[in-house]
Design an enzyme around this catalytic site. Structure first.
Site, PDB file in Angstrom:
ATOM      1  N   CYS A 177       0.810  -1.222   0.000  1.00 11.82           N
ATOM      2  CA  CYS A 177       0.000   0.000   0.000  1.00 11.82           C
ATOM      3  C   CYS A 177       0.845   1.276   0.000  1.00 11.82           C
ATOM      4  O   CYS A 177       0.326   2.356  -0.282  1.00 11.82           O
ATOM      5  CB  CYS A 177      -0.940   0.012   1.202  1.00 11.82           C
ATOM      6  SG  CYS A 177      -2.141  -1.325   1.191  1.00 11.82           S
ATOM      7  N   HIS A 207      -9.665   3.042  -1.308  1.00  8.27           N
ATOM      8  CA  HIS A 207      -8.237   2.757  -1.137  1.00  8.27           C
ATOM      9  C   HIS A 207      -7.754   1.858  -2.272  1.00  8.27           C
ATOM     10  O   HIS A 207      -7.676   0.642  -2.125  1.00  8.27           O
ATOM     11  CB  HIS A 207      -8.043   2.086   0.224  1.00  8.27           C
ATOM     12  CG  HIS A 207      -6.666   1.597   0.510  1.00  8.27           C
ATOM     13  ND1 HIS A 207      -5.525   2.142  -0.050  1.00  8.27           N
ATOM     14  CD2 HIS A 207      -6.233   0.591   1.325  1.00  8.27           C
ATOM     15  CE1 HIS A 207      -4.466   1.498   0.409  1.00  8.27           C
ATOM     16  NE2 HIS A 207      -4.867   0.553   1.236  1.00  8.27           N
TER      17      HIS A 207
END
Length: 368
Positions: A83, A318
């Site tokens: 991420c 996200h």
């Protein structure tokens, strides 16, 4: 030392997995951004650096640069720090400018979870250490830092409220380049009764846990990128520096607690630069889970007034490898909207599977 500055920043709309961007491959999401950011500077671009996590493999950055019809001399490199990948791409480009490798880079991240060929996530850590899914890891963080479901729900509602207020103010319009027929984030197609959802939502990762679908982010598609230049070169080309790269820090923590990884990264970054939380105008910390953001806020004593002021991933989404770049893009526009800046610095930070935290410090370039 040469100084790296961000002079342009854009992102795509963010769509749910299987939603509005389901038919776009990663390079088709990234290419319009690269083309827009490089406009008029095509021959100046030294390289394109993109983060990507669940894509098709190969060099997504190179394919995207070719799709954008950039000069064949622009090579492209794709990186994966889970991420943190999009923020790492920006960090890497800034250091390349500082080191004199080149004066102009495109950097960011892209994710198409809808077209990913992978049926399951990659391994984050060896089993002998612990390799929890991110939901369980969020529960671990909540337990370690004593963060209740009520506190997580309250923060999720704050993020939702801020995101919708920012949308109504038109703040996201500045950030977004349309993709196909879509010019806004999918979440804003229909407003939800968030208070009721938070009350109804039950723990989904652990019996008697605190992490629910309502105080966690979803799975999304999207891309974001910025144009990074050496400051004098930017000025020569008539471009306005907005954020000046100062420093960064990567830290590792136990893979059972990846949501807490930004804590030591931010701590070390501030200490090394002789700064305090009070010296930072804005913090963008990725909202993968409420428990993660609250742990960072609690341990670092970051007031919510400085934290994710326009909302974040809990509401908007996200898209893994793009999220770090989306946060920088948000800071890029937010500091320009503010007329009474109290501080000179902003921080973007994110935690990743495997227990990696990355924090980047930028100085706000004051305009004459």
């Amino acid at each position: 030392m040469k100084r790296a500055v961000i002079v342009k920043a854009k992102r795509t709309p963010i769509g749910k997995k299987g939603g509005i961007l389901r038919d776009f491959q990663p390079h088709e999401l990234a290419a319009p951004l690269l083309k827009h950011l490089a406009n008029g500077l095509e021959d100046e671009i030294k390289d394109t650096i993109l983060g990507n996590v669940v894509g098709p493999g190969g060099n997504v950055a190179r394919v995207s640069a070719l799709e954008a019809e950039l000069p064949l001399t622009v090579p492209g490199i794709t990186i994966d720090r889970q991420c943190s990948a999009g923020l790492e791409a920006i960090r890497m480009a800034c250091y390349l400018v500082q080191g004199g490798a080149g004066n102009c880079y495109l950097a960011g991240g892209v994710e198409s979870t809808s077209t990913s060929p992978f049926p399951a996530r990659a391994r984050f850590a060896p089993d002998k250490i612990g390799d929890p899914d991110m939901g369980i890891a969020a529960e671990n963080v909540a337990e370690k830092y004593s963060i209740s479901k009520e506190a997580q729900d309250q923060y999720a509602l704050l993020s939702y409220t801020r995101s919708w207020e920012s949308y109504h103010h038109g703040y996201f319009n500045e950030e977004i380049i349309p993709i196909g027929d879509y010019d806004k984030d999918e979440i804003f197609f229909k407003k939800r009764k968030m208070e009721e959802l938070l009350i109804r939502a039950k723990p989904v990762f652990k019996m008697n846990g605190t992490v629910t679908a309502a105080n966690s982010c979803g799975i999304h598609d999207g891309a974001s990128a910025v144009l990074i230049m050496e400051e004098n070169e930017a000025l020569k080309n008539g471009l306005k520096p907005v954020l000046r790269f100062v420093d960064s820090q990567v830290s590792g923590v136990h893979p059972n607690y990846p949501g807490a990884a930004p804590i030591p990264a931010i701590q070390e970054l501030l200490i090394r630069n002789k700064l305090k939380v009070a010296d930072i105008e804005l913090f963008e910390i990725n909202e993968a889970f409420s428990s993660k953001v609250l742990a960072c806020s609690k341990e670092l004593s970051i007031p919510t007034s400085k934290l994710n002021s326009c909302g974040g991933a809990l509401t908007i989404g996200h898209p893994y490898g793009a999220s770090g770049s989306i946060m920088v893009t948000r800071l890029f526009y937010e500091v320009q909207r503010r007329h009474n800046l109290e501080s000179n610095y902003v921080v973007a930070a994110i935690g990743s599977g495997g227990g990696i935290g990355l924090a980047v410090l930028f100085e706000i370039v004051k305009q004459n």
